[in-house]
Design a protein around this motif. Structure first.
Motif, PDB file in Angstrom:
ATOM      1  N   ASP A 361       0.831  -1.221  -0.152  1.00  0.00           N
ATOM      2  CA  ASP A 361      -0.171   0.135   0.285  1.00  0.00           C
ATOM      3  C   ASP A 361       0.789   1.136  -0.028  1.00  0.00           C
ATOM      4  O   ASP A 361       1.413   1.705   0.833  1.00  0.00           O
ATOM      5  N   THR A 362       0.910   1.977  -1.013  1.00  0.00           N
ATOM      6  CA  THR A 362       1.798   3.107  -1.317  1.00  0.00           C
ATOM      7  C   THR A 362       1.175   4.543  -0.972  1.00  0.00           C
ATOM      8  O   THR A 362       1.840   5.552  -0.882  1.00  0.00           O
ATOM      9  N   THR A 363      -0.095   4.220  -0.309  1.00  0.00           N
ATOM     10  CA  THR A 363      -0.817   5.471   0.305  1.00  0.00           C
ATOM     11  C   THR A 363      -0.145   5.609   1.626  1.00  0.00           C
ATOM     12  O   THR A 363      -0.368   6.537   2.289  1.00  0.00           O
ATOM     13  N   VAL A 364       0.466   4.438   2.135  1.00  0.00           N
ATOM     14  CA  VAL A 364       0.988   4.621   3.634  1.00  0.00           C
ATOM     15  C   VAL A 364       2.095   5.362   3.405  1.00  0.00           C
ATOM     16  O   VAL A 364       3.162   5.250   2.472  1.00  0.00           O
ATOM     17  N   PRO A 365       2.547   6.422   4.077  1.00  0.00           N
ATOM     18  CA  PRO A 365       3.712   7.456   4.153  1.00  0.00           C
ATOM     19  C   PRO A 365       4.887   6.602   4.227  1.00  0.00           C
ATOM     20  O   PRO A 365       5.148   5.464   4.901  1.00  0.00           O
ATOM     21  N   SER A 422       3.846   7.611  -3.538  1.00  0.00           N
ATOM     22  CA  SER A 422       2.623   7.028  -3.884  1.00  0.00           C
ATOM     23  C   SER A 422       1.951   6.916  -5.229  1.00  0.00           C
ATOM     24  O   SER A 422       0.965   6.470  -5.806  1.00  0.00           O
ATOM     25  N   ASP A 423       3.133   7.444  -6.471  1.00  0.00           N
ATOM     26  CA  ASP A 423       2.979   7.152  -7.785  1.00  0.00           C
ATOM     27  C   ASP A 423       3.087   5.727  -8.224  1.00  0.00           C
ATOM     28  O   ASP A 423       2.775   5.407  -9.338  1.00  0.00           O
ATOM     29  N   LYS A 425       2.440   1.727  -7.846  1.00  0.00           N
ATOM     30  CA  LYS A 425       1.653   0.711  -7.486  1.00  0.00           C
ATOM     31  C   LYS A 425       2.536  -0.569  -7.668  1.00  0.00           C
ATOM     32  O   LYS A 425       2.735  -0.888  -8.780  1.00  0.00           O
TER      33      LYS A 425
END
Ligand SMILES: Nc1ccn([C@@H]2O[C@H](COP(=O)(O)OP(=O)(O)OP(=O)(O)O)[C@@H](O)[C@H]2O)c(=O)n1
Ligand SMILES: [Ca+2]
Length: 497
Positions: A361-365, A422-423, A425
């Protein structure tokens, strides 16, 4: 009786010409609709197949692709139907026993014979593409590399498919076809949408490929690949780093660590309590590190773990050279890279590793990702083994290093920041097909992506048939109306009757 005959004679509906015209009109309309329906009836679906073997450095995998037979050129429809992982190591590991490389492929090929309908066997193209493992073998021993290819070729030609050859892909091809696969499966090419970059991490090399508005190919032309697909021109930046796949990078790191004390390595990238005796001959058996072998090194060294992320990051940083750059921008080792742009799909070992570590999960900082990795690396080895009883010990021993390497490669190597992270995936498959170079390779070799956008019929089949039917009925009604002047007389006469 004679009055009746007279009326019949006077009734224009009953004139032979009108009757003939009406009958011909009805027949013509029925014929028109019938021809339209029959001609455009969807035929029972038939499929064609293609087989690609991905002979990677760590393993070989077979992929079977399928597409509707009559739509070779309309694209967006090729799908992966099956895949088979070949048992054992990659074909480059059979340098001293090439026949075994051929034999290793047999089981998956036999499965392919069952999966592809037998009447399609002879027309099904079969390709084998080898990547960084064979690139390295070819560098150190081109005769052994030829022998492996010969054995593989003989083994593959025994099967009833249309064998199209086995060869080494260049790093550029590997990167570019991975990009084609990702964007084809996402239907970005057909629709002319902004494309997604491709990040592929293998065992022996790693590729980065993307389109950037700041790159026209003039700076470092070696990194440029031009495509015209569906009427759109793409100027792709791509680079393949040989020796920077995860297994070779691990060797680079260990080789660096053994420089300071050849008998023992206390490794911050291994878990506390990890302890193994390793052979120098195995560690240095690769052109990526062979020139770094310490003079008079003992036969073995002790590899122990200390599990410290920060120190591991420092050790990993040593595998990259950030000092020389003769271009406007570089990634590492003096390699040109334009400014990153758009979204990226990261697959192969990027996915295996980040999925294992629960970090896809790349929305995790990024900072939180590092905290999680720090805790993982610090976990004692016996606890890690206990928690993952089914995992291969070789993989398990390296996930702390692999996670650290991936973060370092992405941020320090390719210049992703905590914002642009976050770009990315982490992906394994897109719509059921594995992300990787194989699909793009096959699409290219079978000319399945046209340079110009294909002409689609303006209407779908059902719409076409409906419109033809409605127009035919309207013509018929108009025809009846055209005879309207005759109607009142006709009805008056009927009243008289
Ligand atoms: N469940 C898995 C499966 C594979 N791997 C690792 O992932 C890498 C292999 O990635 P892959 O994409 O299969 O590499 P290859 O195609 O074999 O190598 P290359 O592309 O460099 O030729 C290897 O280091 C292997 O140890 C892993 O860590 N966990
Ligand atoms: Ca690969």
């Amino acid at each position: 009786m004679s009055a009746q005959r007279e009326m019949k004679e006077k009734n224009p509906w009953h004139t032979p010409v009108t009757i003939i015209i009406t009958v011909i009109g009805v027949i013509a309309i029925v014929a028109l609709v019938t021809v339209a329906v029959v001609q455009n009836r969807p035929l029972p679906q038939k499929y064609k197949y293609g087989i690609v073997l991905d002979a990677g450095s760590s393993h070989t995998a077979l992929y079977i692709y399928e597409w509707p037979a009559e739509k070779d050129n309309n694209t967006g429809r090729v799908e992966q139907k099956h895949s088979c992982k070949v048992d054992g190591p990659g074909i480059s590991s059979y340098a001293s026993a090439p026949l075994k490389a051929g034999q290793s492929l047999r089981e998956c090929m036999q499965k392919a014979e069952k999966w592809v309908p037998s009447k399609r066997h002879h027309e099904t193209p079969l390709y084998l593409g080898a990547t960084a493992g064979m690139r390295l073998l070819n560098m150190v021993d081109s005769v052994a590399s030829e022998d492996v290819f010969q054995a593989v070729k003989e083994a593959l030609q025994k099967f009833p498919f249309s064998y199209q050859g086995a060869r080494i892909l260049s790093g550029q091809e590997e990167g570019a076809f991975g990009w084609v696969t990702v964007n084809y499966l996402d239907e970005r090419l057909k629709q002319g949408l902004e494309t997604t970059g491709a990040l592929d991490l293998g065992g022996a090399s790693t590729q980065i490929s993307f389109v950037s508005d700041n790159y026209d190919g003039s700076e470092s032309p070696n990194n440029s690949v031009n495509f015209r697909l569906y009427g759109n021109d793409y100027n792709l930046y791509t680079h393949s780093f040989l020796c920077y796949g995860k297994d070779q990078a691990h060797r680079l790191k260990l080789a660096h660590q053994t420089q300071s004390g050849p008998n023992a390595v206390a490794d911050p990238c291994s878990h506390p309590g990890y302890n193994a005796t390793k052979k120098y001959s195995v560690l240095y058996d690769s052109p990526c590190v062979s020139d770094r072998k310490p003079q008079g090194a003992p036969a073995t060294f002790h590899h122990t773990g200390t599990g410290n992320l920060q120190q591991c990051q420092e050790v990993v940083r040593n595998v990259f050279n950030f000092t020389d750059c003769k271009y406007s921008h570089c990634s590492f080792n003096g390699v040109f890279q334009p400014i990153l742009q758009g979204g990226f799909g990261a697959f192969s070992a990027y996915y295996f590793v980040m999925d294992f570590l629960n970090l896809t999960d790349t929305t995790v900082p990024l900072e939180a990702v590092k905290e999680q990795l720090k805790a993982y690396c610090a976990t004692p080895w016996d606890q890690i083994v206990q928690q993952h009883p089914k995992a291969k010990l070789k993989y398990l021993a390296e996930y702390c290093f692999s996670g650290t390497y991936i973060l370092s490669l992405l941020t320090e190597g390719y210049n992703f920041t905590s914002v642009t992270y976050s770009d990315i995936k982490f992906i394994e498959k897109i719509k059921g097909s594995d992300a990787g170079w194989t699909l793009g390779y096959m699409l290219n070799l079978t000319n399945m992506i046209p340079a110009e956008a294909p002409d689609f019929p303006p209407l779908p089949h059902a719409g076409y048939v409906s419109i033809v039917t409605i127009i035919a009925v309207l013509i018929f009604i108009l025809f009846l109306f055209s005879l309207r002047p005759l109607w009142p007389r006709c009805s008056k006469q009927q009243q008289i009757v």
